[in-house]
Design an enzyme around this catalytic site. Structure first.
Site, short mmCIF file in Angstrom:
data_model
loop_
_atom_site.label_atom_id
_atom_site.label_comp_id
_atom_site.label_asym_id
_atom_site.label_seq_id
_atom_site.Cartn_x
_atom_site.Cartn_y
_atom_site.Cartn_z
N TYR A 142 0.85 -1.20 0.00
CA TYR A 142 0.00 0.00 0.00
C TYR A 142 0.88 1.24 0.00
CZ TYR A 142 -3.46 3.45 1.65
OH TYR A 142 -4.29 4.54 1.77
N ASP A 237 9.17 2.90 -0.25
CA ASP A 237 8.13 3.52 0.58
C ASP A 237 8.42 3.17 2.04
OD1 ASP A 237 5.92 4.23 2.03
OD2 ASP A 237 4.45 3.39 0.63
N LYS A 265 4.26 8.82 8.96
CA LYS A 265 4.07 8.21 10.28
C LYS A 265 5.08 8.72 11.33
CE LYS A 265 1.02 4.73 8.59
NZ LYS A 265 1.00 4.11 7.29
#
Ligand SMILES: *Cc1c(COP(=O)(O)O)cnc(C)c1O
Length: 426
Positions: A142, A237, A265
């Site tokens: 994702y 990522d 994050k």
């Protein structure tokens, strides 16, 4: 009805599904999500005053535990000076310099507000830089919800993907090739066939959005070699893995140098900060110096950046990662032993401070393996733990997170609760 159920009903009237991000809705496990009122350290309390040990940690950012005092002090100080200026600040330089120091492949950094934006922008940059169209992503990874990345595998190998969400035209995903995770041969074949038009390969080097799945070193190093050989960019990522699987992220863990990196994050420490960055020569193609447009009203927001900077400072304290990794290992070992005592088919894994729990006989190596998980058992486990005050992600397709303040006592309480739940599951 308890307060959580009441609020969930009320929420669904004015918010689609009652939540502002789908996985929060407990759809796969059933029941009402817990409405949280406050949090401190490893704990959160819901509107009923019930305490939970938190293993979601805002999906990763709260690596210091909730409401770290030094972080809150810096956030308060920044807020007092002003919430947003819409122009340059010195703190943005400081966080960019700090990121470069920790992740040396990021010679230049552009701040954004979410991982989604980081992914969307990195891909636009890769296409703009290479003047190519096609992108490669992997099944189960994702990278945020931008159109070109909301894609599922086509019917055969080496076919271009179909949209996985309504509202995404097929013409937007026709250049997105979806390959199997941990399948270097398929990657090799894809480059042989389409190499001259592949702009980039984007990967979660430790996947955390299909439960936790480690990449094999061979997979990662084949990717690096092929990207270099064909002039495509390798985008790692690290929105989840950054500062989490190691201080330097998954790229440090595997010893690989990507062309572009995405962060999110942990760099915001619980506030909306994300970033993309990489080789200077590539980043010089971003506006205003280059022709790849990218912008954001709240990008580099001073309060959010203060939170990020304070977090990045705290994680560089001596011994931080030894503690974090040690506690994560204790959790994983404890849960594995508790399942074994009760003959439950279960295993667990961790890379640094993130972990995976699997109702499977063996640790999965790709999306197809994860799909075989016993979701019924997971749901029983999830609710059993929630009842006992332990809050795991409400889906078997999510990784879990430990903070540096998950002490031995907290881990022991978790393992004891699990022993109890497993005993009832046999
Ligand atoms: C969370 C996540 C994203 C998306 O970040 P948002 O801030 O939710 O947009 C992208 N990539 C990975 C690997 C993630 O874990």
């Amino acid at each position: 009805m308890d307060r959580n159920e009441e609020l969930f009903e009320r929420a669904q009237d004015s918010i689609p599904g009652g939540v502002n991000s789908p996985v929060r809705a407990f759809r796969s496990v059933g029941g009402a999500p817990r409405f949280i009122e406050r949090a401190k350290g490893p704990y959160m309390w819901d509107v009923e005053g019930k305490r939970f040990i938190d293993y979601i940690l805002s999906w990763g950012p709260m690596i210091l535990g909730h409401n770290n005092e030094a972080v809150i002090a810096d956030v308060e100080a920044a807020a007092e000076k002003g919430l947003s200026f819409g122009t340059a600040t010195e703190a943005e330089i400081r966080i960019a310099e700090e990121i470069r120091k920790i992740v040396p492949s990021m010679e230049q950094v552009r701040l954004v507000s979410s991982g989604t934006e980081a992914g969307m922008s990195a891909i636009r940059l890769a296409r703009g830089y290479t003047n190519r169209n096609k992108i490669i992503k992997f099944e189960g990874c994702y990278h945020g919800h931008s159109d070109a990345l909301l894609v599922k595998a086509g019917s055969g190998l080496l076919t271009f993907g179909n949209p996985s969400s309504s509202g995404v035209p097929a013409s937007v995903t026709e250049h997105t090739l979806v390959l199997e995770y941990n399948n270097p041969q398929q990657l090799e074949d894809a480059f042989k066939e389409f190499g001259s038009d592949i702009a980039c390969v984007i990967v979660e080097a430790v996947a955390g959005n299909m439960n936790l799945v480690r990449a094999t070193p061979e997979f990662i190093h084949t990717m690096r070699r092929l990207c270099t050989e064909y002039g495509a960019l390798m985008i790692v990522d690290e929105v989840m893995t950054g500062f989490r699987v190691e201080l330097g992220g998954a790229q440090a863990h595997y010893g690989v140098t990507p062309d572009l990196t995405m962060l999110g994050k942990v760099i915001g420490g619980g506030m909306p900060v994300a970033a993309f960055g990489g080789r200077r020569e590539i980043m010089q193609h971003v506006a205003p110096v280059g022709g790849v447009y990218q912008a954001g009203t709240l990008s580099g927001n001073p309060v959010a950046v203060a939170c990020g900077l304070a977090t990045l400072k705290a994680i560089q304290a001596p011994g931080f990662y030894d503690t974090l990794f040690g506690q994560t290992k204790k959790l994983v070992d404890g849960l594995t032993a508790a399942a074994k005592e009760n003959n439950i088919t279960f295993c667990a894994d961790h890379v640094g401070g993130m972990f995976g729990l699997y109702f499977l006989p063996e640790i999965p190596t790709g999306f197809a393996d994860v799909m075989k998980s016993n979701t019924e058992q997971f749901n029983t486990f999830f609710h059993g733990m929630l009842d006992r005050g332990v809050y795991f992600a409400p889906s078997t397709f999510e990784a879990g997170f430990v903070s540096v303040v998950h002490t031995d006592e907290v881990i022991a309480e978790t393992v004891n609760a699990a022993r109890d739940v497993f005993a009832q599951m046999k």
